[in-house]
Design a protein around this motif. Structure first.
Motif, PDB file in Angstrom:
ATOM      1  N   GLU A  40       9.711  -4.292   0.732  1.00 58.66           N
ATOM      2  CA  GLU A  40       8.266  -4.106   0.933  1.00 58.66           C
ATOM      3  C   GLU A  40       7.602  -5.149   1.833  1.00 58.66           C
ATOM      4  OE1 GLU A  40       9.740  -4.940  -1.901  1.00 58.66           O
ATOM      5  OE2 GLU A  40       8.780  -6.744  -2.670  1.00 58.66           O
ATOM      6  N   ASP A 117      13.605 -14.138  -8.902  1.00 62.51           N
ATOM      7  CA  ASP A 117      12.305 -13.808  -8.328  1.00 62.51           C
ATOM      8  C   ASP A 117      11.256 -13.473  -9.378  1.00 62.51           C
ATOM      9  OD1 ASP A 117      10.152 -12.671  -6.933  1.00 62.51           O
ATOM     10  OD2 ASP A 117      11.238 -10.825  -6.501  1.00 62.51           O
ATOM     11  N   ARG A 118      11.434 -12.381 -10.139  1.00 62.90           N
ATOM     12  CA  ARG A 118      10.400 -11.952 -11.088  1.00 62.90           C
ATOM     13  C   ARG A 118      10.900 -11.989 -12.532  1.00 62.90           C
ATOM     14  NH1 ARG A 118       7.998  -6.693  -7.715  1.00 62.90           N
ATOM     15  NH2 ARG A 118       7.453  -7.888  -5.864  1.00 62.90           N
ATOM     16  N   PHE A 136       4.530 -18.122 -10.514  1.00 58.55           N
ATOM     17  CA  PHE A 136       3.448 -17.322  -9.918  1.00 58.55           C
ATOM     18  C   PHE A 136       2.074 -17.746 -10.430  1.00 58.55           C
ATOM     19  CE2 PHE A 136       6.900 -13.886  -9.913  1.00 58.55           C
ATOM     20  CZ  PHE A 136       7.354 -14.265  -8.666  1.00 58.55           C
ATOM     21  N   ARG A 172      -0.440 -13.857 -10.636  1.00 62.30           N
ATOM     22  CA  ARG A 172      -1.343 -14.356  -9.583  1.00 62.30           C
ATOM     23  C   ARG A 172      -2.776 -13.909  -9.878  1.00 62.30           C
ATOM     24  NH1 ARG A 172       2.967 -13.109  -4.650  1.00 62.30           N
ATOM     25  NH2 ARG A 172       4.325 -14.851  -5.173  1.00 62.30           N
ATOM     26  N   HIS A 222      -2.515 -11.080  -2.773  1.00 68.87           N
ATOM     27  CA  HIS A 222      -1.368 -11.552  -3.552  1.00 68.87           C
ATOM     28  C   HIS A 222      -0.135 -11.813  -2.687  1.00 68.87           C
ATOM     29  CE1 HIS A 222      -2.773  -9.904  -7.758  1.00 68.87           C
ATOM     30  NE2 HIS A 222      -3.648 -10.713  -7.203  1.00 68.87           N
TER      31      HIS A 222
HETATM   32  O1  GYE Z   1       5.234 -12.590  -2.985  1.00 68.71           O
HETATM   33  C1  GYE Z   1       5.872 -10.482  -2.117  1.00 68.71           C
HETATM   34  C2  GYE Z   1       7.037  -9.623  -2.447  1.00 68.71           C
HETATM   35  O2  GYE Z   1       8.120 -11.168  -6.051  1.00 68.71           O
HETATM   36  C3  GYE Z   1       7.539 -13.251  -5.135  1.00 68.71           C
HETATM   37  O3  GYE Z   1       7.221  -9.835  -3.818  1.00 68.71           O
HETATM   38  C4  GYE Z   1       7.831 -11.831  -4.893  1.00 68.71           C
HETATM   39  C5  GYE Z   1       6.734 -11.088  -4.156  1.00 68.71           C
HETATM   40  C6  GYE Z   1       6.278 -11.708  -2.858  1.00 68.71           C
HETATM   41  O4  GYE Z   1       6.933  -8.358  -2.062  1.00 68.71           O
HETATM   42  O5  GYE Z   1       5.732 -10.664  -0.740  1.00 68.71           O
END
Ligand code: GYE
Length: 317
Positions: A40, A117-118, A136, A172, A222
Motif C-alpha cells: 500500500e 510491524d503491527r 505507534f 496513532r 497517519h
Molecule cells: O506507517 C504505513 C504502512 O504498519 C507502520 O503501514 C506500518 C504502516 C506505515 O502502510 O505507511
C-alpha cells in the motif's frame, strides 16, 4: 565369517545413512514464510525489500506472500506455510483482531510465529513468539506535541486515518487525540480513512476541502503517502501546503523528507521499516534456544525544517 562381514557391512551402511541424514538436516537452508500485508505504501515496499534482501544474504529459503490488503489472504498464506512445514512464520498483521484460530494451528504444528510491524489483540499471548516493530503510540504523541508547539495550541485539524482496524491507525489516532486534549484550541473537525494509500489521501482530502473549505488549518496524516496525496488535493484547490495548511505526518520516507525541505510537509515522524536483519537475527537466536525479547521497538526520530536537509542524502527508503 561371511555372516560376520555382512553384519559389519550392514552396520557401516546404516551408520553412513544416519550421518548423511543428520548432515543434510543441518545443511538444509532455514525455511521461513513471510505473510506481508500488501504493497500500500512506500514504507511497505521498503519493509518487503529489507526482508527479501536479508533473507537472500543469509541463504534462507524464503517464501514471500503478498496479502494484497486482505486478512483472509494472509490467513491462507499462513496455512500454506504450515503445510510446507516452514521453520518459522513471520506475520505483519494487517488488522489487530481475528488471528487466534490460525495462530493456534501454527502452534499445534510447532512452528513459531514472529509478529513484525503491527501488533495484534489476542486472548492467548503464547500464540506468538515475539514482536518487532515501532511504537505507534509514541509516534502519534511526537507528531501532536510538535504540532501543538508549532501552532501555539490552536487550529482545526482534519485527520487522514490509516487502514481501519490496523494497529498503526488505532494507536496513532489514540495518541494524537490524548495529546491534543491538553489544548482546548486544537480540534479534530473531521477524520476519515485513506487506507495508507496516496490515492486514498488525495480523495479524502478533496472531500474534506469541499466540505470544510478554508476552515481547515492542519492535516494530520497517519502516513506520508496519504500526506503526499493530500498535498496534490490542496494544490489543486489553489492553496499552499505547508503554509495555508500545516501538514504533519508519519513514516519519514525519502519523498516526504524532500517535501519537508520544499516546505510542503511541516514535520514527519520516522517509522523505520528496515528491520529485516533484526528479524532474522531473532529467528536465529530462537533456534539456538536463546530467550528473545518479548517486544522490541525500533528507535524513531522526528524530521522538520531544522534537520531534514542534513539527512536526505543518506535516507535509504
Ligand atoms: O506507517 C504505513 C504502512 O504498519 C507502520 O503501514 C506500518 C504502516 C506505515 O502502510 O505507511
Amino acid at each position: 565369517m561371511k555372516l560376520h562381514s555382512l553384519f559389519l557391512r550392514a552396520v557401516s551402511c546404516a551408520f553412513a545413512l544416519l550421518t548423511a541424514s543428520v548432515l543434510s538436516a543441518a545443511d538444509k537452508p532455514l525455511k521461513v514464510g513471510f505473510a506481508q500485508t500488501g504493497a500500500e505504501s512506500a514504507w511497505r515496499t521498503a519493509n518487503s525489500n529489507s526482508m527479501k534482501n536479508e533473507a537472500a544474504k543469509r541463504g534462507i529459503d524464503f517464501k514471500f506472500a503478498d496479502g494484497q490488503g486482505k486478512q483472509e489472504n494472509q490467513i491462507r498464506a499462513i496455512r500454506s506455510f504450515i503445510a510446507q512445514r516452514v521453520d518459522a512464520i513471520v506475520l505483519a498483521p494487517i488488522v489487530e483482531t481475528g488471528w487466534d484460530p490460525v495462530l493456534r494451528e501454527a502452534k499445534r504444528a510447532g512452528i513459531p510465529v514472529v509478529l513484525i510491524d503491527r501488533t495484534i489483540q489476542t486472548a492467548d499471548e503464547s500464540l506468538y513468539a515475539c514482536f518487532i516493530g515501532s511504537d505507534f503510540y509514541e509516534e502519534g504523541r511526537m507528531a501532536a506535541d510538535w504540532l501543538a508547539k508549532k501552532v501555539n495550541g490552536t487550529g482545526s485539524i482534519v485527520e487522514l486515518q490509516g487502514t481501519p482496524g490496523s494497529a498503526p491507525a488505532n494507536e496513532r489516532r489514540r495518541a494524537f487525540g490524548d495529546a491534543i486534549a491538553k489544548y482546548p484550541g486544537l480540534k479534530i473537525i473531521d477524520s476519515q480513512s485513506g487506507d495508507f494509500r496516496r490515492a486514498g489521501g488525495k480523495e479524502v482530502m478533496e472531500a474534506f476541502l469541499k466540505k470544510h473549505g478554508k476552515a481547515i488549518n492542519i492535516v494530520y496524516a497517519h502516513n506520508d503517502d496519504m500526506a503526499l496525496g493530500a498535498i496534490q488535493a490542496i494544490e489543486q484547490a489553489g492553496l499552499k501546503p505547508g503554509q495555508d495548511i500545516i501538514i504533519v505526518s508519519i513514516d519519514a520516507i525519502k519523498e516526504a523528507i524532500q517535501a519537508v525541505i520544499d516546505g510542503k510537509i511541516n514535520c514527519t515522524v520516522e517509522c523505520n521499516p528496515l528491520f529485516g536483519p533484526k528479524v532474522f537475527d531473532t529467528i536465529a537466536r530462537m533456534r539456538a534456544g536463546e530467550k528473545v525479547e518479548r517486544k522490541s521497538f525500533n528507535k524513531d526520530e522526528l524530521f522538520d525544517s531544522t534537520n531534514a536537509s542534513a539527512v536526505i542524502a543518506s535516507r535509504e527508503y
